[in-house]
Design an enzyme around this catalytic site. Structure first.
Site, mmCIF file in Angstrom:
data_model
loop_
_atom_site.group_PDB
_atom_site.id
_atom_site.type_symbol
_atom_site.label_atom_id
_atom_site.label_comp_id
_atom_site.label_asym_id
_atom_site.label_seq_id
_atom_site.Cartn_x
_atom_site.Cartn_y
_atom_site.Cartn_z
ATOM 1 N N TYR A 1 0.844 -1.189 0.000
ATOM 2 C CA TYR A 1 0.000 0.000 0.000
ATOM 3 C C TYR A 1 0.888 1.250 0.000
ATOM 4 C CZ TYR A 1 -3.479 -3.585 0.730
ATOM 5 O OH TYR A 1 -4.262 -4.700 0.578
ATOM 6 N N ARG B 1 2.732 -0.907 11.136
ATOM 7 C CA ARG B 1 2.911 -2.195 10.459
ATOM 8 C C ARG B 1 3.774 -1.978 9.226
ATOM 9 N NH1 ARG B 1 -1.137 -7.216 9.233
ATOM 10 N NH2 ARG B 1 -0.359 -7.717 11.297
ATOM 11 N N LEU C 1 0.817 -17.080 10.499
ATOM 12 C CA LEU C 1 0.635 -18.526 10.699
ATOM 13 C C LEU C 1 1.031 -18.970 12.107
ATOM 14 C CD1 LEU C 1 1.781 -19.968 7.241
ATOM 15 C CD2 LEU C 1 -0.504 -19.295 7.993
ATOM 16 N N ARG D 1 -5.949 -15.147 10.656
ATOM 17 C CA ARG D 1 -6.874 -16.206 10.250
ATOM 18 C C ARG D 1 -7.293 -17.096 11.415
ATOM 19 N NH1 ARG D 1 -3.542 -15.112 6.039
ATOM 20 N NH2 ARG D 1 -4.439 -15.022 3.939
#
Length: 355
Positions: A183, A231, A302, A325
């Site tokens: 971005y 971030r 993960l 997730r």
């Protein structure tokens, strides 16, 4: 004593544990960018589930900074009013409500993932012309951006600062600057996408200029008591691109202008990236930044098992573990983790019979 369930103090905010909900786009607003009942339920359930910090999806500082026409924003007073019920609910259930302020740059005006179409959204369907450090699109099928001039860059910095002020009025207690995943700020950082020859391009110092200007403006806007996170994509995973060594330097510079924690993600700026996906694959990036720059970090990527999250914090690889997730699959992962790690962690009275 569990390290994962040790409080973390960041300026005037103390998180009850080291578990954070990572920002994840929901693509569920109307064209006005206002959050809905979906956002209240989505974010609120993770607060009830026990996360110490609950962060919004990428929230655009300008309408043209949205990834898709269905993204959230904070570019008006109407957004402040719409976010207040969400932040109030999250805070009432023990989590710090955080906002990720973002500008999508040349990745803006794209279809949401489950749309039958892909790539750039045309004007006739609610799209717009994106902006970037140059006039090259992200990839074939994306819209061609307009290169930002210095007045446009100044407008972006001002928009981040104004959105940061609005975030406090909306009830957020933590602010994150999105400078990752291809971005706008990441586009200026990476030599793969920043080919400018003015004072915002060229060597690493010039390419870092916009991100540092935004961080400085956001810190000024929120005052001294509000934690500011950033971030970053700690590596592009492409030869000749941004590297972890660059990120160590950037992290130190971010800390010098008032950033409290670097949220170390990676990739997203090039389709040529080759990411070595595996459990905790980005943890070494957070660990190296923390060790070499002396800056608190967040690890993401993960991380699914409570024992793994515990080890990351206990070993000093990161100060915060962000789950994406896994929290989509299980909003109550923090409470399950507490039970697995032998931590007494009370839930809402309504759920007391389950603990």
């Amino acid at each position: 004593m569990s390290s994962l369930f040790t409080p973390l103090a960041l300026r005037g905010v103390t998180l009850p544990n080291r578990i954070a909900m990572a920002p994840m786009c929901q693509y569920s607003c109307g064209p006005d960018g206002l959050p809905t009942d979906w956002h209240l339920t989505h974010l609120g359930s993770r607060a009830v589930g026990g996360a110490g910090l609950v962060m919004t999806e990428a929230t655009a500082v300008l309408p043209e900074g949205r990834i898709s026409p269905q993204d959230t924003g904070l570019w008006s007073g109407a957004h402040v009013d719409a976010w207040r019920p969400v932040t109030a609910f999250v805070a009432a259930h023990g989590a710090a409500p955080a906002v990720q302020l973002a500008h999508a740059g040349f990745k803006a005006s794209t279809y949401r993932p489950w749309a039958p179409e892909s790539g750039g959204v045309p004007d006739a369907e609610g799209g717009w012309t994106p902006v970037g450090p140059g006039s090259e699109p992200f990839t074939a099928g994306y819209r061609t951006p307009t290169s930002l001039d210095e007045a446009g860059i100044a407008g972006v910095v001002e928009a981040f600062a104004t959105a940061a002020e609005r975030s406090l009025a909306a009830g957020f207690t933590v602010v994150e600057i999105h400078a990752a995943h291809g971005y706008l700020l990441n586009e200026f950082l990476s030599p793969l996408t920043n080919h400018r020859t003015d004072s915002y391009g060229g060597d690493r110092t010039a390419r870092m200029r916009l991100t540092l200007e935004v961080a400085r403006a956001v810190r000024t806007a929120v005052g001294e008591d509000v934690p500011v996170l950033t971030r970053i994509s700690a590596t592009d995973w492409v030869e000749g691109g941004w590297t972890i060594e660059d990120s160590v330097v950037l992290a130190g510079e971010l800390a010098s202008v008032g950033v409290d924690l670097v949220d170390a993600s990676s990739g997203g700026v090039s389709v040529e990236q080759r990411i070595p996906l595996a459990p905790g694959y980005q943890v070494p990036l957070a660990a190296q930044i923390r060790r070499e720059a002396g800056v608190p970090t967040g690890a993401v990527g993960l991380i699914v098992e409570p024992e793994h999250a515990e080890q990351i914090v206990a070993a000093g690889e990161a100060d915060l573990v962000l789950l994406g997730r896994e929290l989509l699959r299980d909003p109550y992962w923090p409470r399950r983790a507490a039970a697995k790690l032998g931590v007494t962690y009370s839930g809402p009275d309504q759920y007391a019979r389950a603990y």
